[in-house]
Design a protein around this motif. Structure first.
Motif, PDB file in Angstrom:
ATOM      1  N   ALA A   1       9.908  12.414  29.935  1.00  0.00           N
ATOM      2  CA  ALA A   1      10.235  11.254  29.087  1.00  0.00           C
ATOM      3  C   ALA A   1      10.556  10.029  29.924  1.00  0.00           C
ATOM      4  O   ALA A   1      10.139   8.907  29.619  1.00  0.00           O
ATOM      5  CB  ALA A   1      11.415  11.601  28.177  1.00  0.00           C
TER       6      ALA A   1
ATOM      7  N   ALA B   1      22.733   4.171  21.708  1.00  0.00           N
ATOM      8  CA  ALA B   1      21.541   4.560  20.963  1.00  0.00           C
ATOM      9  C   ALA B   1      21.478   6.065  20.753  1.00  0.00           C
ATOM     10  O   ALA B   1      21.048   6.544  19.695  1.00  0.00           O
ATOM     11  CB  ALA B   1      20.293   4.069  21.694  1.00  0.00           C
TER      12      ALA B   1
ATOM     13  N   GLY C   1      21.461   8.220  17.215  1.00  0.00           N
ATOM     14  CA  GLY C   1      20.493   9.263  16.922  1.00  0.00           C
ATOM     15  C   GLY C   1      21.114  10.628  16.695  1.00  0.00           C
ATOM     16  O   GLY C   1      20.402  11.587  16.398  1.00  0.00           O
TER      17      GLY C   1
ATOM     18  N   ALA D   1      14.558  14.826  22.622  1.00  0.00           N
ATOM     19  CA  ALA D   1      13.828  13.853  21.804  1.00  0.00           C
ATOM     20  C   ALA D   1      14.707  12.653  21.451  1.00  0.00           C
ATOM     21  O   ALA D   1      14.257  11.492  21.499  1.00  0.00           O
ATOM     22  CB  ALA D   1      13.308  14.527  20.529  1.00  0.00           C
ATOM     23  N   ILE D   2      15.963  12.918  21.104  1.00  0.00           N
ATOM     24  CA  ILE D   2      16.880  11.822  20.792  1.00  0.00           C
ATOM     25  C   ILE D   2      17.108  10.956  22.031  1.00  0.00           C
ATOM     26  O   ILE D   2      17.085   9.718  21.959  1.00  0.00           O
ATOM     27  CB  ILE D   2      18.228  12.370  20.273  1.00  0.00           C
ATOM     28  CG1 ILE D   2      18.042  13.106  18.954  1.00  0.00           C
ATOM     29  CG2 ILE D   2      19.239  11.220  20.099  1.00  0.00           C
ATOM     30  CD1 ILE D   2      19.273  13.879  18.490  1.00  0.00           C
TER      31      ILE D   2
ATOM     32  N   GLU E   1      15.145  10.639  24.629  1.00  0.00           N
ATOM     33  CA  GLU E   1      13.919   9.898  24.953  1.00  0.00           C
ATOM     34  C   GLU E   1      13.833   8.614  24.127  1.00  0.00           C
ATOM     35  O   GLU E   1      13.533   7.535  24.656  1.00  0.00           O
ATOM     36  CB  GLU E   1      12.687  10.766  24.696  1.00  0.00           C
ATOM     37  CG  GLU E   1      11.384  10.042  24.995  1.00  0.00           C
ATOM     38  CD  GLU E   1      10.158  10.925  24.849  1.00  0.00           C
ATOM     39  OE1 GLU E   1       9.060  10.466  25.240  1.00  0.00           O
ATOM     40  OE2 GLU E   1      10.288  12.063  24.350  1.00  0.00           O
ATOM     41  N   ASN E   2      14.115   8.706  22.841  1.00  0.00           N
ATOM     42  CA  ASN E   2      14.108   7.510  21.994  1.00  0.00           C
ATOM     43  C   ASN E   2      15.160   6.505  22.446  1.00  0.00           C
ATOM     44  O   ASN E   2      14.927   5.292  22.437  1.00  0.00           O
ATOM     45  CB  ASN E   2      14.337   7.893  20.527  1.00  0.00           C
ATOM     46  CG  ASN E   2      13.146   8.598  19.913  1.00  0.00           C
ATOM     47  OD1 ASN E   2      12.014   8.416  20.368  1.00  0.00           O
ATOM     48  ND2 ASN E   2      13.393   9.422  18.905  1.00  0.00           N
ATOM     49  N   ALA E   3      16.327   7.002  22.822  1.00  0.00           N
ATOM     50  CA  ALA E   3      17.403   6.118  23.294  1.00  0.00           C
ATOM     51  C   ALA E   3      17.006   5.402  24.587  1.00  0.00           C
ATOM     52  O   ALA E   3      17.274   4.201  24.757  1.00  0.00           O
ATOM     53  CB  ALA E   3      18.679   6.914  23.507  1.00  0.00           C
TER      54      ALA E   3
ATOM     55  N   ARG F   1      13.889   4.753  25.556  1.00  0.00           N
ATOM     56  CA  ARG F   1      12.815   3.809  25.234  1.00  0.00           C
ATOM     57  C   ARG F   1      13.366   2.553  24.570  1.00  0.00           C
ATOM     58  O   ARG F   1      12.767   1.468  24.673  1.00  0.00           O
ATOM     59  CB  ARG F   1      11.773   4.474  24.319  1.00  0.00           C
ATOM     60  CG  ARG F   1      10.933   5.524  25.031  1.00  0.00           C
ATOM     61  CD  ARG F   1       9.947   6.161  24.055  1.00  0.00           C
ATOM     62  NE  ARG F   1       9.120   7.179  24.693  1.00  0.00           N
ATOM     63  CZ  ARG F   1       7.955   6.939  25.322  1.00  0.00           C
ATOM     64  NH1 ARG F   1       7.511   5.685  25.410  1.00  0.00           N
ATOM     65  NH2 ARG F   1       7.278   7.927  25.858  1.00  0.00           N
ATOM     66  N   SER F   2      14.526   2.681  23.918  1.00  0.00           N
ATOM     67  CA  SER F   2      15.082   1.531  23.184  1.00  0.00           C
ATOM     68  C   SER F   2      15.553   0.419  24.098  1.00  0.00           C
ATOM     69  O   SER F   2      15.740  -0.717  23.649  1.00  0.00           O
ATOM     70  CB  SER F   2      16.241   1.990  22.307  1.00  0.00           C
ATOM     71  OG  SER F   2      17.401   2.285  23.090  1.00  0.00           O
TER      72      SER F   2
END
Length: 428
Positions: free
Chosen positions: A341, A381, A385, A418-419, A421-423, A425-426
């Motif tokens: 990630a 973030a 999530g 997954a959470i 990774e989104n954090a 990317r934010s």
């Protein structure tokens, strides 16, 4: 409700008592690898009360042991024989790998390190201590004095003379560009040079993996090479296992075992995970070192029947369910998932660690310059999530710390990754 509690907190507690999040969180209960806040929100817990909830929240075996012991007697002090304390000491001594080991229980890792420093300086009749740069060993007057991380060392006053050694951070500093073998050789030569300019120190204290420093570690074998130099001069080695102990690194039960080619440490400290939230710390040392004090000493709250019952139940669960093996398997999967990630996030300088002790270093993209604001944004973030993580760092670094309970399963690891990774990317 939470805002009212925050106001009361600020009115009566110190300003330097750190709180996570712009809107601080009140955790009301937990189960397994999850916790809930005062508003009923559920979070996957990847920090475990700073690596303290080692097996699981509200683990039935531990809560049952605590409840049953509380119904008998909670506390009597070390002035009386204490069966649970003796039983846990026997287990810890056997597991420590230290020959003819004696165990002294405290209430925290800070107090454990404080005791180890007392023993080492008394045994060696020297107040000089070697410590690692970027290290953290607690918040007492003596442990602050050997902490090599300015963010957690509020005073330069100390009863000890502290000399800081290279090696705890692999990818920064003057030897970062070297290969592992050359890195170790350079650190050993630096240690030898340092020892040539000072009176003989009492001990080297080192975390096998630096916790507050951002889960940094040297190449395997560094402390074995240091141990050879120290042993020739009679200098003791204290392994601070407060965060690395009990199988968290997966490959080894103790972090020192990655550096054990020249034998175990002379002293070892532990805390955090063994109590699964109960206040347990301690020191293990060879009997000649532990018995070197020539005056009386006790611990009013160290080794209480209540905490020892919790520790015994928690340790039994850990061993019976091979949570070290689980940390190795699930942790290995999780670190590879996070590296994958992070490969798409320029702000991530490095994903490092072993077992369920993983650090993610955040910098300004394209540089080695720390970015604490970005790290804080990822922390926020992740919470949004539904994931709780920690942060740390030193030497002008900023790192996220991932350290779930050792019973984490594959599905929870995937969910948390997954959470996270989104954090990550934010912040792009």
């Amino acid at each position: 409700m939470t805002n009212d509690l925050l106001g009361r907190h600020r009115a009566v507690l110190p300003d330097w008592l750190a709180l996570y999040y712009e809107d601080p969180l009140e955790i009301t209960h937990g189960e397994g690898r999850h916790v809930w806040d005062a508003h009923g929100n559920r979070y996957l817990d990847f920090f475990g009360g700073i690596l303290t909830t080692m097996t699981a929240h509200a683990l039935p075996e531990v809560t049952k042991a605590v409840s049953e012991q509380a119904g008998r007697i909670v506390h009597s002090s070390t002035l009386y024989l204490n069966r649970p304390m003796v039983e846990l000491a026997e287990r810890v001594a056997q597991l420590s790998g230290i020959p003819d080991a004696r165990v002294f229980f405290t209430t925290s890792g800070t107090e454990a390190n404080d005791t180890a420093l007392l023993l080492a300086t008394a045994y060696r009749r020297s107040n000089t201590i070697l410590a690692m740069r970027n290290s953290y060993h607690g918040r007492s007057f003596s442990s602050v004095g050997i902490t090599g991380n300015s963010g957690w060392s509020p005073t330069s006053l100390s009863p000890l003379q502290t000399l800081y050694v290279h090696g705890g951070v692999r990818t920064r500093g003057p030897f970062a560009s070297l290969g592992d073998d050359d890195f170790i050789a350079a650190c050993v030569e630096d240690l030898k040079d340092l020892l040539g300019h000072t009176r003989p120190p009492a001990a080297l204290i080192a975390e096998p993996v630096q916790g507050v420093g951002g889960f940094t570690a040297p190449p395997d074998g560094l402390y074995a090479a240091f141990r050879e130099v120290l042993h020739e001069r009679g200098i003791l080695w204290i392994a601070d296992e407060v965060q690395t102990g009990w199988g968290r690194t997966g490959e080894h039960f103790w972090g020192w075992q990655a550096h054990g080619q020249n034998g175990p440490p002379d002293l070892m400290t532990f805390a955090k995970g063994i109590g699964n939230g109960m206040s347990i710390g301690g020191v293990v040392a060879r009997s000649e070192i532990m018995n070197c004090l020539d005056s009386n000493s006790i611990s009013t709250f160290g080794g209480t029947q209540l905490t020892m019952a919790a520790g015994l139940a928690n340790l039994n669960y850990l061993l019976e369910h091979d949570l070290q093996g689980n940390a190795r398997r699930v942790g290995g999967m999780l670190i590879e998932r996070l590296r994958s990630a992070a490969a798409h996030v320029p702000a991530v300088r490095e994903v490092r660690g072993r077992g369920l002790m993983i650090g993610i270093e955040i910098t300004k993209p394209g540089t080695d310059e720390a970015d604490p604001q970005a790290a804080a944004a990822v922390l926020e973030a992740a919470r949004e999530g539904g994931l709780l993580i920690g942060k740390g760092g030193g030497h002008n670094t900023s790192a996220l710390r991932v350290a779930p309970p050792l019973s984490l399963n594959v599905a929870e690891a995937e969910e948390g990754a997954a959470i996270l990774e989104n954090a990550l990317r934010s912040i792009q």
